[in-house]
Enzyme design. Structure first.
Site, PDB file in Angstrom:
ATOM      1  N   CYS A  93      -0.091 -34.701  55.156  1.00 26.15           N
ATOM      2  CA  CYS A  93       0.198 -33.886  56.347  1.00 26.15           C
ATOM      3  C   CYS A  93       0.594 -32.467  55.948  1.00 26.15           C
ATOM      4  CB  CYS A  93       1.325 -34.513  57.166  1.00 26.15           C
ATOM      5  SG  CYS A  93       0.968 -36.146  57.806  1.00 26.15           S
TER       6      CYS A  93
ATOM      7  N   CYS B 155       5.171 -36.820  54.776  1.00 27.36           N
ATOM      8  CA  CYS B 155       3.776 -37.159  54.436  1.00 27.36           C
ATOM      9  C   CYS B 155       3.144 -36.009  53.642  1.00 27.36           C
ATOM     10  CB  CYS B 155       3.003 -37.421  55.718  1.00 27.36           C
ATOM     11  SG  CYS B 155       1.221 -37.597  55.506  1.00 27.36           S
TER      12      CYS B 155
END
Length: 126
Positions: A58, A55
């Site tokens: 993230c 991600c």
């Protein structure tokens, strides 16, 4: 699932940036269960960052999360990769997701990144 190189870099970064030792990294379902049990029994304030190595968002918020762990010493910071803890994190639908705990209970959650938003929430829950 194997850990990618990015995870290794993130873990190294965590060790370097977490000078006060209030950051834990959940390495497995059992490890995350143990951490959650400790949060519930100790009733200390905590924040769990549910993310994933693949991600991009993230990865962008992770360094700030680690750095903020030094500014909010009373909070327990936890990072849990959903691929490393698939059973325990099956309820997570978006990454990153942050869960905030107080007195052993989850009291708030935040979806997505945003260092300022995260810092405001941490201040609110510390």
């Amino acid at each position: 699932m194997e850990r990618g190189n990015e995870d290794g870099i993130a873990l190294d970064l965590a060790v370097k940036l977490n000078r006060h030792g209030n950051l834990k990294i959940a390495s497995s379902d059992q490890n995350l269960k143990d951490i959650l049990l400790h949060i519930n029994s100790s009733k200390s304030p905590a924040v769990i960052n549910y993310g994933a190595s693949w991600c991009r968002v993230c990865s962008q918020i992770l360094p700030a999360f680690y750095q903020l762990s030094n500014n909010f010493r009373k909070l327990c910071f936890v990072y849990a990769d959903i691929d490393e803890c698939p059973e325990t994190t099956r309820h997570i639908r978006y990454t990153p997701t942050f869960h905030f705990y107080r007195d052993g209970e989850r009291v708030d959650e935040m979806f997505g990144a945003g260092e300022e938003r995260l810092q405001d929430r941490l201040w609110l829950h510390s």
